[in-house]
Design an enzyme around this catalytic site. Structure first.
Site, PDB file in Angstrom:
ATOM      1  N   HIS A  70       0.838  -1.208   0.000  1.00  0.00           N
ATOM      2  CA  HIS A  70       0.000   0.000   0.000  1.00  0.00           C
ATOM      3  C   HIS A  70       0.871   1.255   0.000  1.00  0.00           C
ATOM      4  CE1 HIS A  70      -4.033  -1.516   0.218  1.00  0.00           C
ATOM      5  NE2 HIS A  70      -3.794  -2.250   1.304  1.00  0.00           N
ATOM      6  N   CYS A  81       0.220   1.753  -5.784  1.00  0.00           N
ATOM      7  CA  CYS A  81      -0.781   2.576  -6.475  1.00  0.00           C
ATOM      8  C   CYS A  81      -0.295   4.010  -6.609  1.00  0.00           C
ATOM      9  CB  CYS A  81      -2.101   2.546  -5.716  1.00  0.00           C
ATOM     10  SG  CYS A  81      -2.845   0.925  -5.569  1.00  0.00           S
ATOM     11  N   ARG A 131      -0.386   2.481 -11.551  1.00  0.00           N
ATOM     12  CA  ARG A 131       0.627   1.801 -10.749  1.00  0.00           C
ATOM     13  C   ARG A 131       1.981   2.492 -10.944  1.00  0.00           C
ATOM     14  NH1 ARG A 131      -3.454   0.282  -9.211  1.00  0.00           N
ATOM     15  NH2 ARG A 131      -4.221  -1.865  -8.945  1.00  0.00           N
TER      16      ARG A 131
END
Length: 408
Positions: free
Chosen positions: A307, A376, A385
């Site tokens: 993340h 991300c 991405r």
């Protein structure tokens, strides 16, 4: 009005002493021409033996030409006998005559004036005028003191309707009370607007709580879980507990160190959002068509996902890495040291070629031992991405101690 003076017995002009007796009134205080109590001004300039501006210069027997104060006022004749002199105020010096009967025994004019002033004051403030007190002046003063006991002035009602209602002494009927109660109840439009407002407020509060959970509480929980997983993993290594070469999904098997970003995160098998990524761990692409090599492989690409925002956000600042910055993977037996080589700021989520044994776009042209970090972008979104690549430069057994990249 001031009563007229009776004629002198001798017929001498008023204001002068007669031969046989004094004139009506008093003798002059300071000589001829001075004004005396009870005398009347006839003007500043009259012909006569008194001269201009002298009191009593005109003979008493002649009428003084004056304009009446009011056409309805009847002046008595000079020939009528005067019963008694009046001691009211003297006539004005401009020649006008005061109203007849201004002062009487019961001061009727004063009472009428007081009532009119009270009504006028009540109309100005929107209240009801107090009723005049019966009786004489003493009774009215007593009533006025009792009426203004709680304030400096007369008490007035706040609203004219209530004042009129109080003055009339009629209580509101039941029908009027019901109408007033219905008028005070909010209508349908008001209720709907209140409901919509409460819904908006509730929605705003819920959204605020959700944002607080995502940006703050999820990081707190993820750091706790990731820290616990790393601690247990290190304890197992210290106790000599060995694991098979293949790991179950969600099972931790290594630690990722990025010294420049002060990142230490456990690496677990798989990229499940709930089982791995949301717990603050870094996931290894080891399943299905996206399966990548392990760090100890002689050649291949070790692919990791993490993340960038929320849930521990271990890859939030990987865009700050520069070529040559170390990336270390720690396993049970070995330290694998990589050097950052290149970055792809934006690419499609479906671009899986970045995980190939020779990653496309990385600049590598021959097989080797590579590492790929994916996350991300932009921040707080998952639209695209970001890819960071590195190349292995050192493989160091744990028995030889930590590599130089971790000793600083």
């Amino acid at each position: 009005m001031t009563a007229l003076r009776p004629e002198h017995e001798t017929g001498a002009p008023y204001g002068r002493a007669a031969e046989s007796g004094p004139s009506y009134g008093q003798q002059p205080y300071e000589g001829a021409g001075a004004w005396h109590e009870g005398q009347e001004w006839s003007g500043y300039e009259h012909p006569g033996d008194g001269g201009a501006g002298q009191v009593g210069a005109q003979p008493y027997g002649q009428r003084t030409q004056q304009t009446p104060y009011d056409a309805t006022t009847v002046l008595p004749s000079y020939d009528e006998p005067a019963s008694a002199p009046s001691y009211g105020p003297p006539a004005p010096r401009d020649g006008s005559m005061p109203l007849r009967g201004l002062v009487d025994d019961e001061t009727v004019a004063l009472r009428a004036t007081d009532v009119g002033a009270a009504r006028l004051a009540a109309d100005r403030v929107g209240g009801a005028a107090p009723a005049p007190a019966p009786g004489g002046r003493a009774a009215r003063r007593k009533a006025a003191r009792r009426h203004g006991r709680r304030g400096n002035g007369p008490r007035t009602a706040e609203r004219p309707a209530e004042a009129a209602e109080t003055a009339l002494g009629a209580p509101r009927s039941r029908m009027e009370a019901r109408r007033a109660a219905r008028a005070q109840k909010p209508g349908a439009a008001v209720l709907v607007s209140r409901l919509v407002g409460e819904l908006f407020i509730t929605t705003g509060v819920v959204m605020l709580l959700f944002v607080t959970y995502q940006l703050w509480w999820s990081n707190v929980r993820a750091h706790q879980e990731a820290g616990s997983a790393a601690k247990h993993l290190q304890q197992d290594w210290a106790n000599g507990r060995r694991e098979p070469g293949e790991f179950a999904p969600g099972q931790g098997f290594a630690l990722l160190h990025i010294p420049k970003l002060d990142v230490v995160a456990p690496i677990a098998e798989g990229t499940s959002k709930t089982k791995v990524l949301d717990k603050g761990m870094v996931g290894h692409y080891g399943e299905g068509s996206l399966k990548t090599a392990m760090p100890d492989a002689k050649a291949g690409n070790f692919g990791l996902a993490g993340h960038r925002n929320t849930h521990g956000e271990p890859f939030r600042y990987i865009n700050r890495l520069k070529p040559g910055d170390p990336i270390v993977v720690e396993t049970q037996d070995t330290y694998f040291v990589y050097k950052m080589t290149s970055i792809l700021p934006v690419t499609s989520p479906s671009n899986t070629s970045v995980l190939a044994p020779i990653p496309k776009g990385s600049g590598f042209t021959t097989p080797g031992r590579y590492i790929t970090l994916t996350t991300c972008t932009p921040e707080f979104t998952s639209t695209y991405r970001m890819i960071v690549w590195g190349k292995m430069v050192e493989e160091r057994p744990r028995s030889k101690g930590k590599p130089d990249a971790l000793i600083s």
